[in-house]
Design a protein around this motif. Structure first.
Motif, PDB file in Angstrom:
ATOM      1  N   ARG A 247      -5.914  -1.804   3.148  1.00 53.55           N
ATOM      2  CA  ARG A 247      -6.202  -0.372   3.220  1.00 53.55           C
ATOM      3  C   ARG A 247      -7.674  -0.122   2.870  1.00 53.55           C
ATOM      4  O   ARG A 247      -8.127  -0.452   1.776  1.00 53.55           O
ATOM      5  CB  ARG A 247      -5.262   0.379   2.288  1.00 53.55           C
ATOM      6  CG  ARG A 247      -3.791   0.207   2.674  1.00 53.55           C
ATOM      7  CD  ARG A 247      -2.862   0.517   1.526  1.00 53.55           C
ATOM      8  NE  ARG A 247      -3.064  -0.385   0.389  1.00 53.55           N
ATOM      9  CZ  ARG A 247      -2.334  -0.341  -0.732  1.00 53.55           C
ATOM     10  NH1 ARG A 247      -1.350   0.550  -0.847  1.00 53.55           N
ATOM     11  NH2 ARG A 247      -2.579  -1.184  -1.717  1.00 53.55           N
TER      12      ARG A 247
ATOM     13  N   ILE B 109      -6.314  -0.898   7.712  1.00 49.59           N
ATOM     14  CA  ILE B 109      -5.749   0.442   7.868  1.00 49.59           C
ATOM     15  C   ILE B 109      -6.786   1.449   7.384  1.00 49.59           C
ATOM     16  O   ILE B 109      -7.302   1.335   6.267  1.00 49.59           O
ATOM     17  CB  ILE B 109      -4.453   0.608   7.056  1.00 49.59           C
ATOM     18  CG1 ILE B 109      -3.409  -0.430   7.484  1.00 49.59           C
ATOM     19  CG2 ILE B 109      -3.905   2.027   7.196  1.00 49.59           C
ATOM     20  CD1 ILE B 109      -2.962  -0.320   8.926  1.00 49.59           C
TER      21      ILE B 109
ATOM     22  N   ASP C 201      -3.946   3.173  -3.469  1.00 46.13           N
ATOM     23  CA  ASP C 201      -3.648   2.808  -2.087  1.00 46.13           C
ATOM     24  C   ASP C 201      -4.906   2.387  -1.321  1.00 46.13           C
ATOM     25  O   ASP C 201      -4.941   2.447  -0.086  1.00 46.13           O
ATOM     26  CB  ASP C 201      -2.949   3.965  -1.360  1.00 46.13           C
ATOM     27  CG  ASP C 201      -3.820   5.218  -1.278  1.00 46.13           C
ATOM     28  OD1 ASP C 201      -4.824   5.302  -2.029  1.00 46.13           O
ATOM     29  OD2 ASP C 201      -3.505   6.114  -0.460  1.00 46.13           O
ATOM     30  N   ILE C 202      -5.937   1.930  -2.036  1.00 46.34           N
ATOM     31  CA  ILE C 202      -7.170   1.444  -1.425  1.00 46.34           C
ATOM     32  C   ILE C 202      -7.405  -0.001  -1.871  1.00 46.34           C
ATOM     33  O   ILE C 202      -7.399  -0.302  -3.067  1.00 46.34           O
ATOM     34  CB  ILE C 202      -8.384   2.313  -1.820  1.00 46.34           C
ATOM     35  CG1 ILE C 202      -8.201   3.761  -1.361  1.00 46.34           C
ATOM     36  CG2 ILE C 202      -9.680   1.721  -1.265  1.00 46.34           C
ATOM     37  CD1 ILE C 202      -8.165   3.936   0.144  1.00 46.34           C
ATOM     38  N   ASP C 203      -7.630  -0.893  -0.905  1.00 48.02           N
ATOM     39  CA  ASP C 203      -7.882  -2.311  -1.205  1.00 48.02           C
ATOM     40  C   ASP C 203      -9.340  -2.691  -1.019  1.00 48.02           C
ATOM     41  O   ASP C 203      -9.829  -3.612  -1.681  1.00 48.02           O
ATOM     42  CB  ASP C 203      -7.030  -3.199  -0.288  1.00 48.02           C
ATOM     43  CG  ASP C 203      -5.555  -2.898  -0.395  1.00 48.02           C
ATOM     44  OD1 ASP C 203      -5.029  -2.934  -1.522  1.00 48.02           O
ATOM     45  OD2 ASP C 203      -4.922  -2.612   0.646  1.00 48.02           O
TER      46      ASP C 203
ATOM     47  N   GLN D  41      -7.476   4.158   5.615  1.00 51.37           N
ATOM     48  CA  GLN D  41      -6.709   4.927   4.644  1.00 51.37           C
ATOM     49  C   GLN D  41      -7.402   6.212   4.206  1.00 51.37           C
ATOM     50  O   GLN D  41      -6.786   7.265   4.164  1.00 51.37           O
ATOM     51  CB  GLN D  41      -6.409   4.055   3.419  1.00 51.37           C
ATOM     52  CG  GLN D  41      -5.369   4.624   2.486  1.00 51.37           C
ATOM     53  CD  GLN D  41      -3.956   4.459   3.026  1.00 51.37           C
ATOM     54  OE1 GLN D  41      -3.754   4.046   4.162  1.00 51.37           O
ATOM     55  NE2 GLN D  41      -2.967   4.797   2.212  1.00 51.37           N
TER      56      GLN D  41
ATOM     57  N   GLN E 212      -1.136  -5.371   5.399  1.00 50.11           N
ATOM     58  CA  GLN E 212      -2.089  -4.305   5.655  1.00 50.11           C
ATOM     59  C   GLN E 212      -3.141  -4.270   4.561  1.00 50.11           C
ATOM     60  O   GLN E 212      -2.827  -4.380   3.383  1.00 50.11           O
ATOM     61  CB  GLN E 212      -1.371  -2.955   5.740  1.00 50.11           C
ATOM     62  CG  GLN E 212      -0.411  -2.829   6.906  1.00 50.11           C
ATOM     63  CD  GLN E 212       0.219  -1.459   6.979  1.00 50.11           C
ATOM     64  OE1 GLN E 212       0.178  -0.683   6.028  1.00 50.11           O
ATOM     65  NE2 GLN E 212       0.819  -1.144   8.120  1.00 50.11           N
TER      66      GLN E 212
ATOM     67  N   TRP F  68      -9.079   8.520  10.240  1.00 52.16           N
ATOM     68  CA  TRP F  68      -8.762   8.216   8.844  1.00 52.16           C
ATOM     69  C   TRP F  68      -7.586   9.080   8.387  1.00 52.16           C
ATOM     70  O   TRP F  68      -7.479  10.249   8.723  1.00 52.16           O
ATOM     71  CB  TRP F  68      -9.981   8.452   7.964  1.00 52.16           C
ATOM     72  CG  TRP F  68     -11.071   7.469   8.251  1.00 52.16           C
ATOM     73  CD1 TRP F  68     -12.037   7.561   9.210  1.00 52.16           C
ATOM     74  CD2 TRP F  68     -11.291   6.224   7.577  1.00 52.16           C
ATOM     75  NE1 TRP F  68     -12.845   6.453   9.185  1.00 52.16           N
ATOM     76  CE2 TRP F  68     -12.420   5.614   8.191  1.00 52.16           C
ATOM     77  CE3 TRP F  68     -10.665   5.579   6.519  1.00 52.16           C
ATOM     78  CZ2 TRP F  68     -12.904   4.383   7.783  1.00 52.16           C
ATOM     79  CZ3 TRP F  68     -11.143   4.341   6.099  1.00 52.16           C
ATOM     80  CH2 TRP F  68     -12.253   3.753   6.733  1.00 52.16           C
TER      81      TRP F  68
END
Length: 396
Positions: free
Chosen positions: A7, A38, A74-76, A40, A5, A59
């Protein structure tokens, strides 16, 4: 569910926010990728507006400060769909935080800013793209294929336009796109960036340009607009328009081709007249975004009596991206160009490379934009290579 995933954190949520959100959500439906996006978190200054956007577009959470979004573990990926004057600061911060980046066009306000952004993503080693979605219409991709195959032979001409008419009402408000300090330029950067990118993609690198600009309406009431380009004045106050309403320029390309370019928001009856015609020694192609599934092709090798432009509906499995959608003849739309672009970013993240168009394309597009502006000020031809050499890009 076993796929990795990726994010997404998106800064901004209006017109382009809606387009990007839809595209991320549809990638797994149409494409089989090793990584899946995803939704996020989304960021915006107006808490009520960003909360409603998050709920409507799917979102998982929201922030009211883009800095908090970038700080999150939790952010890519950071997706930048904000006004132009914010692109550089957000992108550089995202790169320094190790986030992959997709940024709306134009890349920055100036060439210098765009170079700073390019240096930041290169130093960080993150995947980066700029959102020139019109490259990803299957008909445009097929045009690229025909040119690369030599079906048109040596390219002599490109003439390209992006014509609109939504600003012709003198009471249309002074939105951010009409303020140089926010947008950088008017139609030139907003619309011209698109046809410059298409020209570079299909024909090659620009050599030199000369242009002219005009602002037809000098003052407008203060106000805003919605995603349908409908304006609303918000007070009795007025402000100065300090960007162009129309720009036209001539170009020479490094391969010897000539170009004629025009962008305007004062072309009555044109809603989104993004069009080009390319002429080569053995044939020609035409494309019109308002009829985006079709490519018109003329080939000189056709026998006499049958020569003429044929219309190819680029929905066959042989056409780029078309096999991922519907049976032949079942056309796709504007939103699918974003899906096709962002799926390339998923491929890039999976394999560790930055697909085109990326920030290097953004810099080169910005150089052409700036060269046209310089030519307007001086009344002289401006060489793109000299502009880039001043910034130590070529050979650097």
């Amino acid at each position: 569910m076993s796929k990795k995933q990726v994010r997404i954190g998106m800064v901004g949520y209006k017109f382009m926010g809606k387009a990007h959100s839809h595209a991320f959500r549809d990638i797994p439906f149409f494409f089989d990728t090793d990584v899946v996006p995803i939704l996020q978190a989304i960021a915006g200054r107006d808490e009520q507006g960003v909360r409603q956007a998050a709920e409507k577009m799917g979102w998982a959470s929201y922030e009211t400060d883009w800095r908090r979004l970038i700080e999150r573990d939790d952010i890519d990926v950071i997706d930048i769909v904000t006004p132009n004057n914010t692109h550089a600061e957000i992108a550089i911060a995202a790169a320094e935080a190790g986030k992959h980046i997709i940024c709306e066009k134009p890349l920055a306000l100036t060439l210098d800013q765009s170079l700073e952004m390019l240096h930041a993503v290169k130093k960080a080693g993150v995947v980066h793209m700029i959102c020139h979605n019109y490259r990803f219409a299957p008909a445009v991709q097929f045009a690229k294929k025909l040119i690369e195959q030599g079906r048109l032979g040596k390219i002599y001409h490109i003439r390209a336009t992006f014509l609109q008419d939504w600003l012709m009402d003198p009471d249309f408000p002074l939105i951010w796109r009409l303020r140089k300090e926010v947008s950088g330029s008017g139609t030139h950067g907003d619309l011209g960036a698109h046809i410059i990118d298409l020209a570079r993609f299909l024909v090659g690198e620009f050599s030199e340009v000369i242009g002219m600009m005009e602002t037809f309406i000098k003052k407008r009431p203060l106000g805003d607009m919605d995603i349908h380009l409908k304006g609303r004045a918000e007070s009795g106050q007025w402000g100065e328009v300090n960007v162009d309403d129309a720009t036209a320029f001539l170009a020479r390309f490094e391969n010897g081709a000539l170009g004629v370019f025009e962008v305007t928001r004062f072309s009555r009856g044109n809603r989104a007249g993004n069009r080009f015609e390319i002429n080569g020694e053995r044939g020609s192609i035409r494309w019109d975004m308002e009829n985006m599934n079709n490519l018109q092709v003329y080939l000189e090798d056709d026998e006499p009596g049958l020569q003429g432009f044929r219309t190819i509906n680029c929905t066959e499995v042989e056409h780029p991206y078309a096999a991922s959608y519907w049976p032949a003849g079942h056309i796709i739309g504007y939103e699918h160009t974003f899906i096709n672009l962002l799926v390339e970013m998923m491929y890039g993240i999976s394999k560790g490379y930055s697909p085109a168009p990326n920030f290097e394309d953004g810099v080169r597009n910005q150089a052409v934009l700036e060269a046209v502006e310089q030519s307007v000020r001086t009344g002289k031809w401006v060489k793109i290579s000299e502009l880039l050499k001043l910034r130590e890009l070529i050979g650097g």
